[in-house]
Write a protein that holds these residues in place. Structure first.
Motif, PDB file in Angstrom:
ATOM      1  N   LEU A  38       0.806  -1.214   0.000  1.00  0.00           N
ATOM      2  CA  LEU A  38       0.000   0.000   0.000  1.00  0.00           C
ATOM      3  C   LEU A  38       0.842   1.269   0.000  1.00  0.00           C
ATOM      4  O   LEU A  38       0.549   2.226  -0.714  1.00  0.00           O
ATOM      5  CB  LEU A  38      -0.953  -0.004   1.198  1.00  0.00           C
ATOM      6  N   ILE A  39       1.877   1.291   0.805  1.00  0.00           N
ATOM      7  CA  ILE A  39       2.824   2.400   0.832  1.00  0.00           C
ATOM      8  C   ILE A  39       4.188   1.847   0.436  1.00  0.00           C
ATOM      9  O   ILE A  39       4.713   0.958   1.114  1.00  0.00           O
ATOM     10  CB  ILE A  39       2.926   3.048   2.228  1.00  0.00           C
ATOM     11  N   PRO A  40       4.773   2.317  -0.665  1.00  0.00           N
ATOM     12  CA  PRO A  40       6.065   1.775  -1.100  1.00  0.00           C
ATOM     13  C   PRO A  40       7.120   1.850  -0.007  1.00  0.00           C
ATOM     14  O   PRO A  40       7.178   2.822   0.751  1.00  0.00           O
ATOM     15  CB  PRO A  40       6.428   2.677  -2.288  1.00  0.00           C
ATOM     16  N   ALA A  41       7.944   0.809   0.075  1.00  0.00           N
ATOM     17  CA  ALA A  41       8.981   0.767   1.101  1.00  0.00           C
ATOM     18  C   ALA A  41      10.064   1.802   0.850  1.00  0.00           C
ATOM     19  O   ALA A  41      10.640   2.352   1.800  1.00  0.00           O
ATOM     20  CB  ALA A  41       9.585  -0.635   1.162  1.00  0.00           C
ATOM     21  N   ASP A  42      10.361   2.052  -0.407  1.00  0.00           N
ATOM     22  CA  ASP A  42      11.375   3.056  -0.734  1.00  0.00           C
ATOM     23  C   ASP A  42      10.829   4.455  -0.424  1.00  0.00           C
ATOM     24  O   ASP A  42       9.752   4.820  -0.903  1.00  0.00           O
ATOM     25  CB  ASP A  42      11.738   2.967  -2.212  1.00  0.00           C
ATOM     26  N   ALA A  61      11.544   7.469  -1.405  1.00  0.00           N
ATOM     27  CA  ALA A  61      11.292   8.333  -2.564  1.00  0.00           C
ATOM     28  C   ALA A  61      10.030   7.891  -3.303  1.00  0.00           C
ATOM     29  O   ALA A  61       9.227   8.737  -3.748  1.00  0.00           O
ATOM     30  CB  ALA A  61      12.489   8.312  -3.508  1.00  0.00           C
ATOM     31  N   GLU A  62       9.830   6.582  -3.445  1.00  0.00           N
ATOM     32  CA  GLU A  62       8.619   6.085  -4.093  1.00  0.00           C
ATOM     33  C   GLU A  62       7.383   6.380  -3.251  1.00  0.00           C
ATOM     34  O   GLU A  62       6.296   6.638  -3.786  1.00  0.00           O
ATOM     35  CB  GLU A  62       8.743   4.589  -4.348  1.00  0.00           C
ATOM     36  N   ALA A  63       7.562   6.357  -1.934  1.00  0.00           N
ATOM     37  CA  ALA A  63       6.450   6.684  -1.044  1.00  0.00           C
ATOM     38  C   ALA A  63       6.033   8.140  -1.218  1.00  0.00           C
ATOM     39  O   ALA A  63       4.838   8.466  -1.198  1.00  0.00           O
ATOM     40  CB  ALA A  63       6.830   6.403   0.404  1.00  0.00           C
ATOM     41  N   VAL A  64       7.004   9.032  -1.402  1.00  0.00           N
ATOM     42  CA  VAL A  64       6.688  10.437  -1.657  1.00  0.00           C
ATOM     43  C   VAL A  64       5.884  10.566  -2.946  1.00  0.00           C
ATOM     44  O   VAL A  64       4.884  11.298  -3.012  1.00  0.00           O
ATOM     45  CB  VAL A  64       7.977  11.285  -1.720  1.00  0.00           C
ATOM     46  N   THR A  65       6.307   9.853  -3.987  1.00  0.00           N
ATOM     47  CA  THR A  65       5.588   9.882  -5.262  1.00  0.00           C
ATOM     48  C   THR A  65       4.161   9.388  -5.091  1.00  0.00           C
ATOM     49  O   THR A  65       3.210   9.971  -5.636  1.00  0.00           O
ATOM     50  CB  THR A  65       6.317   9.027  -6.307  1.00  0.00           C
ATOM     51  N   ALA A  66       4.006   8.302  -4.333  1.00  0.00           N
ATOM     52  CA  ALA A  66       2.668   7.762  -4.106  1.00  0.00           C
ATOM     53  C   ALA A  66       1.779   8.781  -3.407  1.00  0.00           C
ATOM     54  O   ALA A  66       0.615   8.975  -3.786  1.00  0.00           O
ATOM     55  CB  ALA A  66       2.756   6.481  -3.283  1.00  0.00           C
ATOM     56  N   ARG A  67       2.328   9.446  -2.401  1.00  0.00           N
ATOM     57  CA  ARG A  67       1.527  10.430  -1.669  1.00  0.00           C
ATOM     58  C   ARG A  67       1.232  11.652  -2.536  1.00  0.00           C
ATOM     59  O   ARG A  67       0.157  12.254  -2.433  1.00  0.00           O
ATOM     60  CB  ARG A  67       2.252  10.821  -0.383  1.00  0.00           C
ATOM     61  N   MET A  68       2.168  12.028  -3.389  1.00  0.00           N
ATOM     62  CA  MET A  68       1.935  13.144  -4.306  1.00  0.00           C
ATOM     63  C   MET A  68       0.772  12.835  -5.249  1.00  0.00           C
ATOM     64  O   MET A  68      -0.153  13.652  -5.423  1.00  0.00           O
ATOM     65  CB  MET A  68       3.202  13.423  -5.114  1.00  0.00           C
ATOM     66  N   LEU A  69       0.809  11.657  -5.872  1.00  0.00           N
ATOM     67  CA  LEU A  69      -0.250  11.290  -6.805  1.00  0.00           C
ATOM     68  C   LEU A  69      -1.587  11.103  -6.099  1.00  0.00           C
ATOM     69  O   LEU A  69      -2.646  11.417  -6.659  1.00  0.00           O
ATOM     70  CB  LEU A  69       0.142  10.027  -7.566  1.00  0.00           C
ATOM     71  N   LEU A  92      -1.311   3.069  -2.494  1.00  0.00           N
ATOM     72  CA  LEU A  92      -2.126   4.245  -2.193  1.00  0.00           C
ATOM     73  C   LEU A  92      -2.588   4.918  -3.482  1.00  0.00           C
ATOM     74  O   LEU A  92      -3.724   5.411  -3.558  1.00  0.00           O
ATOM     75  CB  LEU A  92      -1.315   5.224  -1.335  1.00  0.00           C
ATOM     76  N   VAL A  93      -1.735   4.914  -4.507  1.00  0.00           N
ATOM     77  CA  VAL A  93      -2.107   5.514  -5.789  1.00  0.00           C
ATOM     78  C   VAL A  93      -3.280   4.759  -6.401  1.00  0.00           C
ATOM     79  O   VAL A  93      -4.239   5.362  -6.886  1.00  0.00           O
ATOM     80  CB  VAL A  93      -0.913   5.525  -6.761  1.00  0.00           C
ATOM     81  N   THR A  94      -3.216   3.445  -6.383  1.00  0.00           N
ATOM     82  CA  THR A  94      -4.315   2.629  -6.894  1.00  0.00           C
ATOM     83  C   THR A  94      -5.624   3.004  -6.206  1.00  0.00           C
ATOM     84  O   THR A  94      -6.660   3.181  -6.867  1.00  0.00           O
ATOM     85  CB  THR A  94      -4.043   1.135  -6.651  1.00  0.00           C
TER      86      THR A  94
END
Length: 217
Positions: free
Chosen positions: A82-86, A88-96, A157-159
């Protein structure tokens, strides 16, 4: 047992249900509506604006769909990342997540829907046109982003944010032909079992859509 308060036709309820379905998390669903006044009373007391979904997990009550997804990722993890472990990827997910909630759903879909709810026969054309223009603008932004970037792995989270947003947005203002990446993403999301389940469970409520539900999806 977790408990979710919401409605099967609600986009933000879908957002909370998708991660539960994706990870096979056991929960009880309590529909909010005229036939279940106690559930509505609970939501009115639990949320500062009386809105759903609301999650109850033991002694914790969590409001707002994004926070519910974050809570599930932390306290009820499963195979769906649901929330990427990386980080930086987690930031992207929250941004989208913010883009889909703020500009697709709230700034676009809900602006048009609200105009129809205020006056079904004569919705404010400025609100309708403004909402649809907002959707066209965010469609263009998303198309450019998708062409140059990779989404986090489903179900993230993006999904959870994108699936209901794009489902209803396309009913309000069709995704144009010059947005093939966005069109493909919508189709991909609707084919995911957790999303398809939400779509199917909501079918009986389609007459509630103020603009009239299209004969598709």
């Amino acid at each position: 047992m977790l408990t979710i308060y919401g409605h099967p036709f609600s986009s933000y309820t879908w957002k909370a249900l998708i991660p539960l379905y994706a990870n096979g998390t056991q929960f009880e669903f309590r529909e909010v509506g005229p036939d279940h006044p106690a559930n509505g009373e609970f939501v009115q007391a639990a949320h500062p604006a009386g809105k759903f979904p609301v999650l109850v997990d033991g002694d914790a009550t969590v409001i707002e769909a994004t926070a519910i997804v974050e809570h599930l990722a932390l306290h009820h993890p499963g195979s769906a990342p649901l929330i990427p472990a990386d980080p930086a990827e987690a930031v992207t997910a929250r941004m989208l997540d913010r883009v889909f909630d703020s500009y697709v759903m709230n700034g676009g879909v809900m602006r048009v829907v609200a105009a129809y709810l205020v006056d079904m026969d004569n919705p404010d054309p400025a609100e309708v046109d403004g909402g649809k223009e907002g959707l066209r603008r965010v469609y263009s932004w998303l198309e450019t982003w998708l062409a140059a970037n990779t989404l986090p792995q489903h179900v993230s989270l993006v999904t959870c944010a994108a699936a209901p947003s794009l489902f209803y947005a396309d009913w309000v203002e069709r995704i144009p032909e010059d947005c093939p990446h966005l069109t493909a993403l919508r189709a991909e999301l609707l084919a995911l079992p957790p999303v398809a389940r939400c779509v199917d469970d909501a079918r009986p409520y389609r007459p509630l859509f103020p603009l009239g539900a299209p004969d598709r999806d």
